[in-house]
Design an enzyme around this catalytic site. Structure first.
Site, PDB file in Angstrom:
ATOM      1  N   HIS A   1      43.177  32.566  40.358  1.00  0.00           N
ATOM      2  CA  HIS A   1      42.620  33.128  39.128  1.00  0.00           C
ATOM      3  C   HIS A   1      43.724  33.474  38.139  1.00  0.00           C
ATOM      4  O   HIS A   1      43.472  33.555  36.937  1.00  0.00           O
ATOM      5  CB  HIS A   1      41.805  34.375  39.487  1.00  0.00           C
TER       6      HIS A   1
ATOM      7  N   ASP B   1      41.163  28.793  42.142  1.00  0.00           N
ATOM      8  CA  ASP B   1      40.288  29.894  41.753  1.00  0.00           C
ATOM      9  C   ASP B   1      38.918  29.639  42.351  1.00  0.00           C
ATOM     10  O   ASP B   1      38.106  28.901  41.801  1.00  0.00           O
ATOM     11  CB  ASP B   1      40.197  29.999  40.227  1.00  0.00           C
TER      12      ASP B   1
ATOM     13  N   SER C   1      38.726  34.973  32.516  1.00  0.00           N
ATOM     14  CA  SER C   1      37.681  35.442  33.416  1.00  0.00           C
ATOM     15  C   SER C   1      36.425  35.742  32.596  1.00  0.00           C
ATOM     16  O   SER C   1      35.914  34.856  31.924  1.00  0.00           O
ATOM     17  CB  SER C   1      38.187  36.659  34.198  1.00  0.00           C
TER      18      SER C   1
END
Length: 715
Positions: free
Chosen positions: A683, A651, A566
């Site tokens: 994700h 995602d 991320s």
């Protein structure tokens, strides 16, 4: 930095048999939160696991005797999905069976005595996949209960198994926020429903009538509760069953641009037309309170409603403040507790006497529990009663202690009782002492240090996690793991996605820093990331590396690797183009941002509007704009370190095109690189078989380039 010859000697001496492997971690038991019965005699919790040999998952419920500490099987199977203690005795329960006799995608509702499940009685079959059971017994002996489900715009429950299929798969939108997380949004929205179980001669009947409290509350947008992909934490029922509270996004604001929430109270026997807002913007004495709200909870007395709320109207990581309102629609009298406390609590439980609220908040790399009395003034500073770990949940017991279920880097679940003064009276369970896959793990595997940086007045923290058989006289390659968020932290908690001990037991010393943007060291450190994605945290990470290189002689920085997901993936991409990128033998990016000019491909526009100091427009293409200044692609000519890329197709917050762009640029530059994609993951990588591939491929990559155990080529 050590000489290559010294590193080579140390690497040759490393063991080839490691402690906890990916298979052991992924197959290990995963534990739910221990929920006590009203008298505090016992608690129940779920246990699930996965077997790679059969590719099958299994689950069951355990019963923990809170008097003796004995743990026994309570229910074998996964049919029971939710349990609520409610009814005439401390062992009376109602529970949800995740299927029903019709097999039509609905559920079944049962009543039983927790000590005699074989005699459970079917109350009703509900024709939709309702979940989130909450309930209260009323003086008549009836039970008022709440559940939630997706609903059609007309307010009736949606059941995918029974829904008709349109001839076309077209989606048409006329406003932003078209998808979120891993789901394209449509007309079906969550709603809270209430129903009555009529008590009769020790059993219950249900008419089938459910009241929808949410659908139809509309302005710019329409109310949804639980919001989007949230759960039953977004609503509550009063102890006497007469009242309901729920939260939803502020319907006067567009969903993609703002984080503001509103909490409503409604009589249990009312409808969506009877809701009264508790915390509408500008209606309490706290005019700055305009942001996201969470966890509305009635006190055991039923007189108060506690909740958390942030100030920032478009900032998802602002400081949570604890508020208490009267449970009186005529006079909510909202009051903040410990208003100036520089921590951001996110979980709560009321004391049995309704005089104290126990909250959990990030604090110095842990999530600690703090008692906050209703008398706490603005300047009150709560004192923690737990230290290590991160609680998954906690309950007040009749004797005044808290039953806490938490995890730590070395254990997937501890269950213990702690007094309001912080004395642990009983430790019931420690997974690392019971589960074979976690055998040998302990607090000695973990340490921490504080380092100075030029970005903050306070020192910043980093975790150290040691490999199996660690010997301080030897050296081990560095595994440098950067956290996501960016507002977030590396905590002392167990993870099945980024498990530091699993990484360490490949033969590394893991360093997990908490630089600028990290939570738990005061809001100033968290907020300092705004507009500075590529500066402050990067400089902090340089200082961490320098500290490790100068002070931890057992860490081989010459053969280190770096990895992040991320925002940590973004930072990895940024590192690739800068000096720090040349100090690592390999890099790993999981679902990170490659071009900051692409941020409006996400759905959460509030996020980039805040962190990059405004909306994206033509100024984003010019120096001085954070969109421009912090773009990793500005430094693509410097890319040289072998780079492993993971990006998942589902995602939607960080679209898969970011990973493909990164991989294409690496390949074009001739940088050794590899792309791993999971078409069915979001994700995170949640499927155990996929996670095993994730670990296997990444470890092959980093072990080869770091020289661990003469690893074979990852190509």
């Amino acid at each position: 930095m050590r000489f290559q010859s010294q590193a080579a000697v140390a690497l040759a001496a490393l063991p080839t048999v490691f402690g906890i492997t990916p298979e052991l971690m992924l197959a290990a038991n995963r534990y739910g939160v221990a929920a006590p019965n009203p008298s505090g005699d016992f608690a129940i919790y779920t246990v699930s696991n996965y077997t790679f040999d059969t590719a099958e998952s299994s689950s069951h419920w355990n019963k923990l005797d809170l008097k003796t500490g004995d743990i026994t099987l309570w229910y074998a199977g996964s049919d029971i999905s939710e349990v609520v203690f409610v009814g005439p005795t401390p062992t009376s329960i109602i529970y949800i069976n995740g299927t029903n006799a019709k097999g039509d995608g609905g559920i079944s509702l049962y009543s039983a005595d927790a000590n005699s499940l074989d005699n459970a009685k079917l109350i009703a079959s509900l024709p939709a996949p309702y979940a989130g059971l909450k309930a209260a017994e009323v003086p008549s002996g009836d039970i008022h209960f709440l559940v939630y489900a997706k609903t059609y715009p007309n307010g009736t429950a949606y059941n995918e198994a029974l829904a008709s299929t349109a001839a076309s798969t077209a989606r048409i939108y006329t406003s932003t926020y078209v998808r979120h997380w891993d789901t394209w949004l449509n007309q079906e929205k969550n709603a809270v429903f209430g129903g009555v179980l009529k008590g009769l001669n020790g059993s219950y009947s249900f008419s089938g009538e459910l009241t929808n409290y949410v659908t139809g509350i509309c302005n710019v947008t329409c109310a949804e509760s639980p919001y989007d992909q949230s759960d039953e934490s977004d609503y509550d029922i009063s102890p006497d069953g007469s009242s309901v509270v729920f939260l939803t996004k502020d319907i006067s604001l567009p969903l993609a641009n703002y984080t503001a929430d509103v909490i409503y109270q409604v009589p249990f026997n009312g409808t969506s037309k009877d809701v009264v807002p508790i915390n509408n913007r500008g209606t309490t004495k706290y005019l700055a309170a305009e942001g996201a709200a969470t966890s509305p909870r009635f006190s055991p007395s039923g007189k108060h409603i506690a909740y958390f709320q942030m100030n920032g109207i478009a900032y998802e990581s602002d400081r949570n403040i604890l508020y208490v309102a009267n449970a009186d629609p005529e006079n909510f009298n909202v009051t903040a507790l410990a208003l100036d406390w520089d921590r951001s609590p996110d979980t709560m439980a009321w004391s049995n006497d309704s005089e104290t609220i126990f909250v959990a908040a990030p604090d110095l790399g842990r999530e600690r529990i703090f008692p906050v009395p209703l008398t706490a003034g603005d300047s009150y500073v709560p004192k923690n009663i737990t230290n290590e770990g991160v609680p998954s949940g906690f309950y007040a017991l009749p004797d005044g202690t808290l039953l806490v279920s938490d995890s730590k880097i070395w254990t997937s679940r501890d269950i213990f009782a702690v007094t309001p003064e912080g004395n642990v009276t009983k430790t019931y369970f420690q997974a690392n002492l019971v589960d074979p896959g976690l055998a040998g793990l302990g607090p000695e595997d973990v340490s921490e240090f504080y380092y100075s940086s030029n970005t903050s007045e306070i020192k910043q923290q980093a975790w150290i996690v040691y490999p199996e058989g660690f010997d301080e006289s030897k050296t081990y390659p560095l595994a440098f793991i950067t956290h996501g968020g960016p507002q977030g932290a590396h905590y002392n908690s167990w993870s099945t996605r980024w498990n530091f001990k699993v990484w360490a037991d490949q033969g590394y010393v893991v360093i997990a820093p908490n630089p600028t943007a990290s939570s738990g060291w005061g809001q100033n450190l968290t907020d300092a990331i705004q507009g500075r994605w590529g500066s402050y945290p990067y400089w902090d990470l340089l200082h961490v590396w320098d500290y490790v290189n100068s002070n931890l002689k057992y860490v081989d920085t010459e053969n280190g690797i770096e990895a992040g997901a991320s925002f940590g993936g973004y930072m990895t991409n940024w590192i690739q183009g800068h000096e720090l990128g040349r100090r690592f033998k390999a890099l790993v990016t999981h679902d990170g941002s490659t071009s900051t000019l692409n941020q409006y491909a996400s759905e959460e526009l509030w996020f980039m509007n805040h962190d990059f100091r405004g909306q994206f427009n033509q100024s984003g293409f010019t120096p001085g704009s954070p969109y421009y200044d912090w773009n990793p692609l500005l430094y693509v000519e410097n890319w040289a370190t072998p780079h492993f890329v993971v990006h998942n197709s589902l995602d939607f917050r960080l679209p898969v095109s970011e990973g493909i762009l990164l991989f294409n640029m690496l390949q074009t530059k001739g940088v050794p690189s590899k792309l791993l994609n999971f078409p069915d993951e979001n994700h995170w990588v949640l499927n155990q078989e996929n996670s095993l591939v994730w670990h296997t491929e990444i470890f092959k990559w980093i072990n080869y380039y770091s020289g661990i155990s003469n690893a074979s080529s990852p190509y």
